[in-house]
Design a protein around this motif. Structure first.
Motif, PDB file in Angstrom:
ATOM      1  N   PRO A 230       0.551  -1.145   0.144  1.00 16.46           N
ATOM      2  CA  PRO A 230       0.112  -0.093  -0.269  1.00 16.46           C
ATOM      3  C   PRO A 230       1.055   1.089   0.138  1.00 16.46           C
ATOM      4  N   ASP A 231       2.075   1.305   0.865  1.00 12.88           N
ATOM      5  CA  ASP A 231       2.307   2.190   0.227  1.00 12.88           C
ATOM      6  C   ASP A 231       4.405   2.279   1.100  1.00 12.88           C
ATOM      7  N   PRO A 232       5.049   2.774   0.233  1.00 11.86           N
ATOM      8  CA  PRO A 232       6.927   2.460   0.946  1.00 11.86           C
ATOM      9  C   PRO A 232       7.210   2.617   2.232  1.00 11.86           C
ATOM     10  N   LYS A 233       6.847   3.182   2.890  1.00 12.24           N
ATOM     11  CA  LYS A 233       6.933   2.595   4.622  1.00 12.24           C
ATOM     12  C   LYS A 233       6.640   1.868   5.023  1.00 12.24           C
ATOM     13  N   GLN A 234       5.475   1.384   4.628  1.00 12.54           N
ATOM     14  CA  GLN A 234       5.106  -0.367   4.961  1.00 12.54           C
ATOM     15  C   GLN A 234       5.919  -1.524   4.660  1.00 12.54           C
ATOM     16  N   GLY A 235       5.738  -1.528   3.229  1.00 11.46           N
ATOM     17  CA  GLY A 235       6.873  -2.265   2.904  1.00 11.46           C
ATOM     18  C   GLY A 235       5.772  -3.400   2.325  1.00 11.46           C
ATOM     19  N   TRP A 236       6.512  -4.856   1.462  1.00 11.78           N
ATOM     20  CA  TRP A 236       5.097  -5.703   1.824  1.00 11.78           C
ATOM     21  C   TRP A 236       4.328  -6.016   2.546  1.00 11.78           C
ATOM     22  N   MET A 237       3.740  -6.767   2.522  1.00 10.83           N
ATOM     23  CA  MET A 237       2.947  -7.624   2.860  1.00 10.83           C
ATOM     24  C   MET A 237       1.563  -8.791   2.848  1.00 10.83           C
ATOM     25  N   GLY A 238       1.030  -9.205   3.030  1.00 10.39           N
ATOM     26  CA  GLY A 238       0.209 -10.445   2.908  1.00 10.39           C
ATOM     27  C   GLY A 238      -2.024  -9.659   2.724  1.00 10.39           C
ATOM     28  N   HIS A 239      -2.286  -9.948   1.569  1.00 13.32           N
ATOM     29  CA  HIS A 239      -3.430  -9.354   1.869  1.00 13.32           C
ATOM     30  C   HIS A 239      -4.462 -10.261   0.201  1.00 13.32           C
ATOM     31  N   TYR A 240      -5.665 -10.393   0.870  1.00 14.85           N
ATOM     32  CA  TYR A 240      -6.871 -10.935   0.325  1.00 14.85           C
ATOM     33  C   TYR A 240      -7.825  -9.275  -0.025  1.00 14.85           C
ATOM     34  N   ARG A 241      -8.010  -9.856  -1.084  1.00 15.46           N
ATOM     35  CA  ARG A 241      -9.156  -9.619  -2.418  1.00 15.46           C
ATOM     36  C   ARG A 241     -10.487 -10.161  -2.554  1.00 15.46           C
ATOM     37  N   LEU A 242     -11.530  -9.467  -2.879  1.00 17.15           N
ATOM     38  CA  LEU A 242     -12.645 -10.134  -3.507  1.00 17.15           C
ATOM     39  C   LEU A 242     -13.058  -9.631  -5.008  1.00 17.15           C
ATOM     40  N   LEU A 243     -12.904 -10.871  -5.352  1.00 13.89           N
ATOM     41  CA  LEU A 243     -13.314 -10.143  -7.261  1.00 13.89           C
ATOM     42  C   LEU A 243     -14.698 -10.301  -7.237  1.00 13.89           C
ATOM     43  N   ILE A 244     -15.282  -9.104  -7.320  1.00 11.05           N
ATOM     44  CA  ILE A 244     -16.380  -9.064  -8.287  1.00 11.05           C
ATOM     45  C   ILE A 244     -17.040  -8.730  -9.578  1.00 11.05           C
ATOM     46  N   GLY A 245     -15.796  -8.081 -10.613  1.00  8.43           N
ATOM     47  CA  GLY A 245     -16.016  -8.202 -11.887  1.00  8.43           C
ATOM     48  C   GLY A 245     -14.888  -7.619 -12.354  1.00  8.43           C
ATOM     49  N   TYR A 246     -15.166  -7.360 -14.219  1.00 10.51           N
ATOM     50  CA  TYR A 246     -13.692  -7.474 -14.461  1.00 10.51           C
ATOM     51  C   TYR A 246     -14.730  -6.531 -15.566  1.00 10.51           C
ATOM     52  N   SER A 247     -13.763  -5.098 -16.591  1.00  6.87           N
ATOM     53  CA  SER A 247     -13.583  -4.205 -17.420  1.00  6.87           C
ATOM     54  C   SER A 247     -12.297  -4.502 -18.842  1.00  6.87           C
ATOM     55  N   GLU A 248     -13.037  -5.026 -20.045  1.00 13.80           N
ATOM     56  CA  GLU A 248     -11.545  -6.220 -20.965  1.00 13.80           C
ATOM     57  C   GLU A 248     -11.829  -4.754 -21.619  1.00 13.80           C
ATOM     58  N   ARG A 249     -12.139  -3.673 -21.480  1.00 16.14           N
ATOM     59  CA  ARG A 249     -12.248  -2.092 -21.833  1.00 16.14           C
ATOM     60  C   ARG A 249     -11.059  -1.196 -21.061  1.00 16.14           C
ATOM     61  N   ALA A 250     -11.003  -1.490 -20.089  1.00 14.02           N
ATOM     62  CA  ALA A 250     -10.073  -0.738 -19.269  1.00 14.02           C
ATOM     63  C   ALA A 250      -8.886  -1.438 -18.426  1.00 14.02           C
ATOM     64  N   GLY A 251      -8.876  -3.178 -19.093  1.00 14.18           N
ATOM     65  CA  GLY A 251      -7.842  -3.904 -18.238  1.00 14.18           C
ATOM     66  C   GLY A 251      -8.013  -4.326 -17.406  1.00 14.18           C
ATOM     67  N   GLN A 252      -9.127  -4.136 -16.218  1.00 11.22           N
ATOM     68  CA  GLN A 252      -8.803  -3.940 -15.114  1.00 11.22           C
ATOM     69  C   GLN A 252     -10.129  -4.805 -14.686  1.00 11.22           C
ATOM     70  N   PHE A 253      -9.814  -5.485 -13.032  1.00  7.91           N
ATOM     71  CA  PHE A 253     -10.637  -5.825 -12.198  1.00  7.91           C
ATOM     72  C   PHE A 253     -11.245  -5.083 -11.444  1.00  7.91           C
ATOM     73  N   ILE A 254     -12.415  -5.688 -10.763  1.00  8.27           N
ATOM     74  CA  ILE A 254     -12.927  -5.092  -9.940  1.00  8.27           C
ATOM     75  C   ILE A 254     -12.637  -5.599  -8.408  1.00  8.27           C
ATOM     76  N   VAL A 255     -12.846  -4.613  -7.367  1.00  8.21           N
ATOM     77  CA  VAL A 255     -12.483  -5.573  -6.841  1.00  8.21           C
ATOM     78  C   VAL A 255     -13.169  -5.226  -4.923  1.00  8.21           C
ATOM     79  N   MET A 256     -13.433  -5.484  -4.357  1.00  6.89           N
ATOM     80  CA  MET A 256     -13.815  -5.233  -2.864  1.00  6.89           C
ATOM     81  C   MET A 256     -12.435  -5.292  -2.395  1.00  6.89           C
ATOM     82  N   ASP A 257     -11.614  -4.222  -1.753  1.00  4.65           N
ATOM     83  CA  ASP A 257     -10.732  -3.928  -0.649  1.00  4.65           C
ATOM     84  C   ASP A 257     -11.170  -3.541   0.501  1.00  4.65           C
ATOM     85  N   SER A 258     -11.039  -4.344   0.930  1.00  3.02           N
ATOM     86  CA  SER A 258     -11.010  -4.499   2.852  1.00  3.02           C
ATOM     87  C   SER A 258      -9.979  -3.443   3.143  1.00  3.02           C
ATOM     88  N   TYR A 259      -8.827  -3.086   2.439  1.00  2.00           N
ATOM     89  CA  TYR A 259      -8.167  -1.284   2.956  1.00  2.00           C
ATOM     90  C   TYR A 259      -8.428  -0.535   2.089  1.00  2.00           C
TER      91      TYR A 259
END
Length: 442
Positions: A230-259
């Protein structure tokens, strides 16, 4: 008594008092430090940590490494090694609240609950998705910002809300991580919780972006276990994300992120780059009557563990051959080799990953190196690795269990018992430690 002695006595008492206060503050659980102190002062209270996982006591043989880097050679042949018995995974001892019937929620924007412990204000890597561009968007997920160190229960609660569960991350955390400082909830623990609610749940590895899109098109949200920065000061960590959709046009997945928040747009390439840090692990939760349809979407990997791990191994080797300095590829290869019954080769792959350099938090979430080193009798390595992590944080109950197993193998039965008991003090629901404690108890 002369006045100067009174002053000296008072000063000494003040210094001792300040020392005791300082020591007491440093023993505060991190969630209290994060809650009450401004960010600049928090740095004084976090334990010092290394930049990388400690390097191994041994290094892989040169000919073993050469075989991995030669495409025509295939994966190195198995090395005979002893194996250790597997103990059943954790199951919550008490059932969570009962599942209610599914509720249809027509509103396109999920409900957002306020964050109890808001995260840092640094700029996010990803931004809210343009929902009108979505090819697939699943409605009915109730978003929640995670409380302290609670992305696993929060993400699980979001996924379960899609199936009508009215519970909260607090209820899930009470079973999954009774100690609020617990740094890790495993995918299997999350799946076990869902099964106790009467739902189906499956944990798989070696997923693909195309599979994720197929699952979403079929109407199944997907939990991903992923790396996170999430930011350089915290560094790498593990995380969970919930995928609920995607957009081919935007090249993105749509995610419910608890953070980060609801409906986040995450570029597909970035999603895969961090997903592979956990061997592309995904968790599927579903109604039991939908299992047949889900099997068709996932294909043979649904129930053929060996095929799945062989695919993960082949994929890791391709990544190693493309970049021999890729520590995560070596780590994933080690995990696959371990599950395929090749612990000696797995230990060598983990050694190579550690020699190349891994984020210092990786062993908060992934414990396969401990399993491999135990299987091949490298007990001192297990103890050293557990101690290195425990010097940074005591809040990972699995480390006590692995160190206890190593001590037991070295003949220290009482030391092992004490560690199994400590693991259970952190998490009374930790069935593996409970089984090990029963083995050494009178």
């Amino acid at each position: 008594m002369p006045r100067w002695r009174w002053w000296a006595w008072g000063l000494a008492m003040a210094v001792l008092g300040m020392g005791a206060l300082w020591e007491g503050l440093h023993r505060l659980p991190p969630r209290y430090v994060a809650r009450v102190l401004p960010e600049p002062l928090q740095l004084w209270f976090w334990p010092a940590h290394p930049d990388r996982v400690p390097t191994p006591m041994a290094t892989p043989p040169a000919d073993w490494l050469a075989a991995w880097l030669t495409p025509s050679a295939g994966t190195p042949q198995p090395s005979p090694a002893p194996s250790i018995p597997r103990i059943p995974s954790l199951r919550p001892p008490t059932a969570p609240p009962p599942l209610r019937p599914t509720v249809t929620r027509p509103a396109p924007t999920p409900t957002v609950t306020p964050a109890r412990f808001p995260g840092p204000t640094q700029a996010a890597r990803n931004t809210p998705a343009a929902l009108e561009q979505a090819d697939v968007l699943l409605y009915g997920v109730r978003h929640a910002f995670q409380t302290w160190n609670n992305c696993g229960p929060a993400t699980l609660a979001m996924a379960l809300s899609f199936y009508g569960w009215p519970g909260t991350q607090k209820e899930a955390a009470a079973v999954l991580k009774p100690d609020p400082e617990d740094k890790n909830v495993s995918p299997e623990e999350m799946a076990a919780f869902a099964r106790r609610l009467g739902l189906g749940a499956k944990v798989r590895v070696n997923g693909t972006l195309d599979l994720l899109r197929r699952l979403l098109r079929a109407g199944f949200p997907v939990i991903l276990e992923t790396g996170f920065e999430p930011d350089p000061k915290q560094g790498w960590m593990g995380h969970y994300r919930l995928l609920i959709g995607y957009s081919e046009r935007a090249g993105q997945f749509i995610v419910m992120d608890s953070y980060m928040g609801p409906n986040q747009g995450v570029p597909a390439e970035e999603a895969d780059r961090y997903w592979r840090h956990f061997n592309r692990t995904y968790v599927l939760i579903y109604r039991p009557e939908e299992e047949g349809r889900l099997r068709e979407v996932v294909g043979p990997d649904w129930e053929d563990d060996r095929r799945m791990w062989e695919g993960a191994l082949a994929r890791a080797q391709q990544e190693i051959q493309a970049n021999a300095q890729d520590a995560f590829a070596w780590f994933n290869a080690g995990a696959a080799l371990l599950r395929l019954g090749r612990p000696s080769d797995a230990a060598a792959a983990f050694d190579q990953a550690r020699a190349l350099g891994l984020p210092w938090r990786i062993l908060w979430y992934r414990f396969e190196p401990f399993e491999a080193y135990l299987a091949v009798g490298r007990y001192r390595e297990v103890i050293a690795l557990a101690d290195a992590n425990l010097r940074v944080t005591p809040y990972v109950e699995e480390w006590y269990d692995f160190k206890g197993q190593a001590l037991l193998a070295l003949g220290d039965r009482e030391g092992a018992r004490a560690l199994f008991q400590r693991a259970l003090r952190f998490n009374p629901n930790f069935a593996t430690a409970r089984a090990h404690l029963a083995m050494v108890s009178p």
